[in-house]
Design an enzyme around this catalytic site. Structure first.
Site, PDB file in Angstrom:
ATOM      1  N   GLY A   3      -8.689   4.083  -5.519  1.00 34.21           N
ATOM      2  CA  GLY A   3      -7.802   3.100  -4.914  1.00 34.21           C
ATOM      3  C   GLY A   3      -8.444   1.730  -4.854  1.00 34.21           C
ATOM      4  N   ALA A  19      -8.231  -0.872  -6.735  1.00 33.55           N
ATOM      5  CA  ALA A  19      -7.535  -2.042  -7.271  1.00 33.55           C
ATOM      6  C   ALA A  19      -6.857  -2.882  -6.195  1.00 33.55           C
ATOM      7  CB  ALA A  19      -6.505  -1.613  -8.319  1.00 33.55           C
ATOM      8  N   GLY A  55      -5.881  -3.242  -1.547  1.00 36.45           N
ATOM      9  CA  GLY A  55      -5.976  -2.759  -0.182  1.00 36.45           C
ATOM     10  C   GLY A  55      -7.380  -2.463   0.301  1.00 36.45           C
ATOM     11  N   ILE A  56      -7.520  -1.386   1.066  1.00 35.19           N
ATOM     12  CA  ILE A  56      -8.802  -1.016   1.667  1.00 35.19           C
ATOM     13  C   ILE A  56      -9.836  -0.705   0.592  1.00 35.19           C
ATOM     14  CG2 ILE A  56      -9.962   0.725   3.093  1.00 35.19           C
ATOM     15  CD1 ILE A  56      -7.349   0.914   4.719  1.00 35.19           C
ATOM     16  N   GLY A 101      -4.039   6.153  -2.203  1.00 39.32           N
ATOM     17  CA  GLY A 101      -2.940   6.744  -1.451  1.00 39.32           C
ATOM     18  C   GLY A 101      -1.634   6.030  -1.726  1.00 39.32           C
ATOM     19  N   TYR A 123       4.542  12.087   4.366  1.00 42.98           N
ATOM     20  CA  TYR A 123       3.322  11.289   4.517  1.00 42.98           C
ATOM     21  C   TYR A 123       2.469  11.807   5.674  1.00 42.98           C
ATOM     22  CZ  TYR A 123       0.289   7.207   5.112  1.00 42.98           C
ATOM     23  OH  TYR A 123      -0.805   6.378   5.231  1.00 42.98           O
ATOM     24  N   LYS A 165      -1.419  13.543   5.373  1.00 44.16           N
ATOM     25  CA  LYS A 165      -2.593  13.003   6.051  1.00 44.16           C
ATOM     26  C   LYS A 165      -3.139  13.986   7.094  1.00 44.16           C
ATOM     27  CE  LYS A 165      -2.907   8.947   4.033  1.00 44.16           C
ATOM     28  NZ  LYS A 165      -4.065   8.575   3.184  1.00 44.16           N
TER      29      LYS A 165
END
Length: 273
Positions: free
Chosen positions: A24, A26, A28-29, A87, A167, A171
């Site tokens: 992930g 690319a 955001g976090i 995500g 979702y 999680k």
């Protein structure tokens, strides 16, 4: 006064530099964490659907296998840390495929590379949404490693008008898996701390549609109350992941560390303990 969330972390020397694999990466976090670690002098191997070192779809078995193979090649057979940030938040079974099975496959598939690394550490991005109502059929299927059953249960939840539970269930199952795996011989027994973080609402491309719509935002604010400083920025989450995957973390494992402006404390109160 300088905003402490914007201060630059100390740069390390070449001898203590580590090799990280971040999914992930690319946006955001994941992107914020990759940037912080790179700025400190670490080597970061990024993975995402595109625009990173490894292009892999973690919603598929082929993509997960590709990730493991490419990580071994680019890491020279070893990794010092893995941070699973990838995500999605779609009302679709792909959310279970990526957020649960993709994250777990990342951690298990790359664990042998961690075992060959220096002071190996691993962390995964979960969510405060793991505290919200779930679909037991989805959760049980994930924990039984039955992807077909989990996807079928996700479709059933969507069909009966409970798409949000896809979702939350993904999680929730992920953090339960972390709690279970972290103390096993494969992780704690091998000297590899494994933790999850539970962000509240963080301003990222994934959350932008939600917080940009006043109606949806009101619902989100009620579900994720954040009395301390409100919404977070991805750059404010990165230091937590940095610590959890650093050699300095010698004893924190099997934890879900909430970085949620107090949402967990509001939602569960002292009853959580």
């Amino acid at each position: 006064m300088t905003d402490p969330s914007r201060t630059q972390p100390d740069r390390i020397d070449e001898q203590t530099a580590r090799t990280y694999l971040i999914t992930g990466a690319a946006s955001g976090i994941g992107r914020a964490t990759a940037r912080q670690l790179s700025a400190r002098g670490h080597r970061v191997i990024g993975a995402d659907l595109k625009d990173t070192d490894i292009s892999a779809d973690l919603g598929t078995g082929e993509g997960r296998a590709l990730l493991a193979e490419a990580a071994a090649d680019l890491g020279g057979g070893r990794l010092d840390a893995v941070i699973a940030c990838a995500g999605v938040a779609d009302h679709d079974p792909v959310t279970v495929r990526v957020n649960a099975f993709g994250a777990i496959a990342t951690l298990t598939g790359l664990r042998p590379l961690l075992a060959a690394g220096r002071h190996p550490r691993a962390a995964v991005v979960a969510s405060v949404a793991a505290l919200h109502p779930t679909d037991p059929a989805i959760v049980d299927a994930v924990l039984a490693d039955d992807e077909a059953a989990a996807v079928a249960a996700a479709r059933a939840a969507i069909d009966r008008g409970e798409p949000q539970r896809v979702y939350t269930s993904a999680k929730h199952a992920l953090v339960r898996w972390v709690r279970r795996a972290a103390v096993s011989d494969a992780w704690a027994g091998a000297g590899i701390p494994l933790n999850a973080i539970g962000p509240g609402i963080i301003r990222t491309p994934m959350s932008r549609p939600m917080i940009g719509d006043p109606e949806i935002r009101a619902v989100a604010d009620a579900a994720v109350p954040m009395p301390l400083n409100g919404y977070g920025e991805a750059e404010q989450v990165a230091p937590l992941l940095d610590f959890l995957t650093s050699p300095e973390n010698t004893h924190v494992t099997g934890q879900v560390v909430f970085i949620d402006g107090g949402a967990d404390a509001v939602l569960r109160g002292e009853e959580g303990w």
